[in-house]
Design a protein around this motif. Sequence first.
Motif, PDB file in Angstrom:
ATOM      1  N   ASP A  44      41.451  -9.057   0.028  1.00 26.98           N
ATOM      2  CA  ASP A  44      41.343  -7.937  -0.898  1.00 26.98           C
ATOM      3  C   ASP A  44      42.691  -7.232  -0.997  1.00 26.98           C
ATOM      4  OD1 ASP A  44      40.833  -5.509  -2.201  1.00 26.98           O
ATOM      5  OD2 ASP A  44      38.768  -5.464  -1.464  1.00 26.98           O
ATOM      6  N   TYR A  97      35.820 -10.655  -3.278  1.00 30.28           N
ATOM      7  CA  TYR A  97      36.231 -11.605  -4.306  1.00 30.28           C
ATOM      8  C   TYR A  97      35.806 -13.029  -3.943  1.00 30.28           C
ATOM      9  CZ  TYR A  97      39.187 -14.532  -7.243  1.00 30.28           C
ATOM     10  OH  TYR A  97      39.642 -15.488  -8.110  1.00 30.28           O
ATOM     11  N   GLY A 111      35.069 -17.988  -0.668  1.00 34.01           N
ATOM     12  CA  GLY A 111      35.100 -16.539  -0.516  1.00 34.01           C
ATOM     13  C   GLY A 111      34.017 -16.094   0.455  1.00 34.01           C
TER      14      GLY A 111
END
Length: 969
Positions: free
Chosen positions: A578, A553, A574
């Motif tokens: 997660d 992400y 990032g």
Amino acid sequence: MAIILPRRLIIHFCGYCFLIFLLFLCRQAGAQNHGVISGTLTDCADNSTLFAANVFVEGTTNGVSTDRDGRYRLTNLPPGKIVIVYSYLGYLDEKRELEVVAGQTVQQDVALCLDVVMTQEIVIRAQAMGQAAAINQQINSNTIVNVVSKEKIQELPDQNAAESVGRLAGVSIERNAGEGTKVVVRGLSPRFNSITVNGQRIPSTDEEDRSVDLSMISTDALEGIEVFKALKPEMDGDAVGGTINFVTKKAPEGRHGSIKAQSGYNDLESDYGQIRGSVNLSNRFLDNKLGLIVGGNFQRANRASDNLNGSYTNNGLDSEGEPLVRVNNLNLVDRVETRDRLGASLTVDYKLKNGDITFNGFWGQTRRDEIRRRRRYRANTARQEYDLRNREIDTRLFTGIVNGKHNLFNNIEFTWQVSQSQTKRNTPFSHTGEFRELGAFPNPDETSFETLANSARNDLEETFLKRSFFDESSVDDLNRTASANIKIPFRTGKVINGNVKFGGKIRDKERNRNVDRTSTSAFGANDIGAANPDLFDLTREGKIKISNFIGGYVAEDFLDGRFFMGPGGENVNGPGLDPALLNQFRLDFLDEHTKDASVDLSDYEAGETVSAGYFQAEVNLGKKLMVLSGVRLEHTENNYRSIFGTPVVDEGGNVNLTGLNDTTGTRSYTEILPMFHVRYKFNEWFDVRLAATKTLSRPNYFNLVPWERLNGFNQTIEQGQPNLKHTSVWNYDAFLSFYNKWGLFTVGGFYKELENIDYIRQSRNQAAGPTLGWDVTRPENSEFTTTVQGVELDLQANLRFLPKPLDGIVFSANYTFLKSETYFPLFLTSNSPDPPFLPIVNDTVRLGTLPGQANRIGNLAIGYERGGFSGRISMVFKGESLRVAEEEEENVGSLRVTVGKIAENDSFTDNNTRWDISLRQKINKKLSLLININNLTNEPDRAFRGSDLYPTQEEFFGWTADIGLKLSL
């Protein structure tokens, strides 16, 4: 005896009402020599019913207003020919000469037309009709009320019912993720309001207080919204700010239906996945005796946000004597959230010979799926922290109501109602992982948020999993209600008429809250890593590295590059934590997640029974003066059950409770609530309204629970207060209204005195014993009077008198000035100058404004409609307000102090202005194109401490847009 006496009072009160009823029954013997005229008023263009229209006998004061179905009923009419006048502001008057027959009811339906020259170019009139409907209801009401009509609800681009209410004078809303959730009326917290659907109370959805989250109610299901700011005896007395009533749709004559489908865009997330739709179908059967309307709605919205917030400390004075303020905490928050809103409604009504019976069922639900990533710079402890929370929240409302209206003896109106209303707020899944880097600031620069972030070490190799915890919670609230009312009109000659009304009501509540938490112990996550070195990448000290939970992400464009979410060094957004990896860790090591017994202290069961009776009389002296007065008697019985104990952390970091005991609390009290209203019409375009009413507010549920939490590590005590008193309030209102067929202008003021308002107070335990000197936090009643005052200005106008094309403009604006004074309890400590230099505790108070009360509130809307086109641009403004304490996520069920010990440490929300656009274009008679844009200027929510030199929060939501079609069947 404390319970028996109030019950006797209620019995005596009902006895007097019954005696009055018998006297009026005797009077009905002569009523058989009189007749009745009844019927329905509709709009001549679309056959829609007209609510709050005036119907009266020419040359007398004998008159009534139409009900929500456009129906009227004139009674006590002598036999012979009379002239009935039908009037509705903005419409042309109608007169009908009718023959009254003794002992019979004459049916007379009338259609009224707008007072405007109709041309082919003026097709859509929704805005003008909606404005006229709201104005008529307000000026014909015998109390002070603001209205959002069904036409205006359909025209506004609001996401839910809370946002529609926020368009009214004196009303602001609290937002969550940019979406309106709770309503603040006249500067008073949402817990001080009464929220009803079709007159029946909605139970609270909050875990601790009496407020209601209105985001679960879609505007697609509503016929109208009413905000009563001055109560009548027939209404529930526990509303200090006001009573907000949502009215659901009812089947009109004939077959009707609509289908609406929209798709939208979220700018912050560049997400095209917004969808919204609704279906409504209605018809009447059996010669229009049976009506049926069914509806359903669905919406999926992206409620993501980018947020930064922080706090400061005072470090004395600098060389020039100015306060030396330093940053001690900065949080960066990236939240991704999807909200699904669902709803359904069913209304069935059956017309009897002398009345009707109606069933209404309403269901609303909001499902939230949230992933929150947070980066925390904690200079005060030299740590940097990351956490990831993945949770689901499900909020539901169901209301079922059966009511009847019956005309007895051609003169007496008898109404009854039974209902059951239930709310559920469940959090079935809430998983949080916390990660920590020690010694993260070798040379911290605490001058500003930017300098603090830039001075962090950002060593991911030494950032480790601190703990993992999983929460499940539920709050269930159930109301069962039954009521009955009798209304008897009277008339003395041609000048004096009115009615008396009395009745009773009982509301029984059952409420329970349950929270469960399992977590790795204080050092459990580290122990898991040391025991499983082959499964994880570990730090030098054998702790589980944050890298084990990094996924793909990326928080793209977070805060436009001003700050970076990380994890890790500068200019990185990032890859981030997660949730799937974190949840898999929990599942793999369930045995290491042990129950945290301390959160059980926030569990409770509560019951509340409110028994009420009232009597009110409305007297009209000629056409100018109306006086309404009466009294309401409410008796409350509370019972609560909870547990208390002392959390103890063992060597393994597990939390256990000692001295665990069940505890119960009960309380009962009776409140007499007198209410008085006066309306004087100086002429056909100007009136003044005065009101003096007494109301009450019951304490928050969690504050009344007899719970206690002792924390020896922090030397703190938290506890409930089952003997907390309810707040009693005197409300004074004065309003001037000016109106004609072009609109309405209202200016008014209000003043409220609140006694025994409750706050969360923090003090120092001075009683001898093992907890001597510990900090004590508990709710207490204030010994001082709290006051709230304000001025409301409201203008609603149409410009039909202007030449083309300006005659299609519709305008509305309101502005409210608010001021409040309350006394916050606090304690200050100092050291004695004499040996042994023991601390001196000084319990005191300081003056401040009510939390959440904005100093100014404003709304503006400019609309235009012509030739099948309807457009509106609207603005909502909210001024500064003392900030309400936010959710304390790490300590479930804790009490929170909302203000600082000195004014300089108070936190305020900043001014906020939002612009919206709504466009409608008819394609043909049945199909319309819809376009909405919300938060056009991407206005963030901001907050500051003391002054705007020290910002504490800035949260962005982006703008959203949707486009769709509406098909009328």
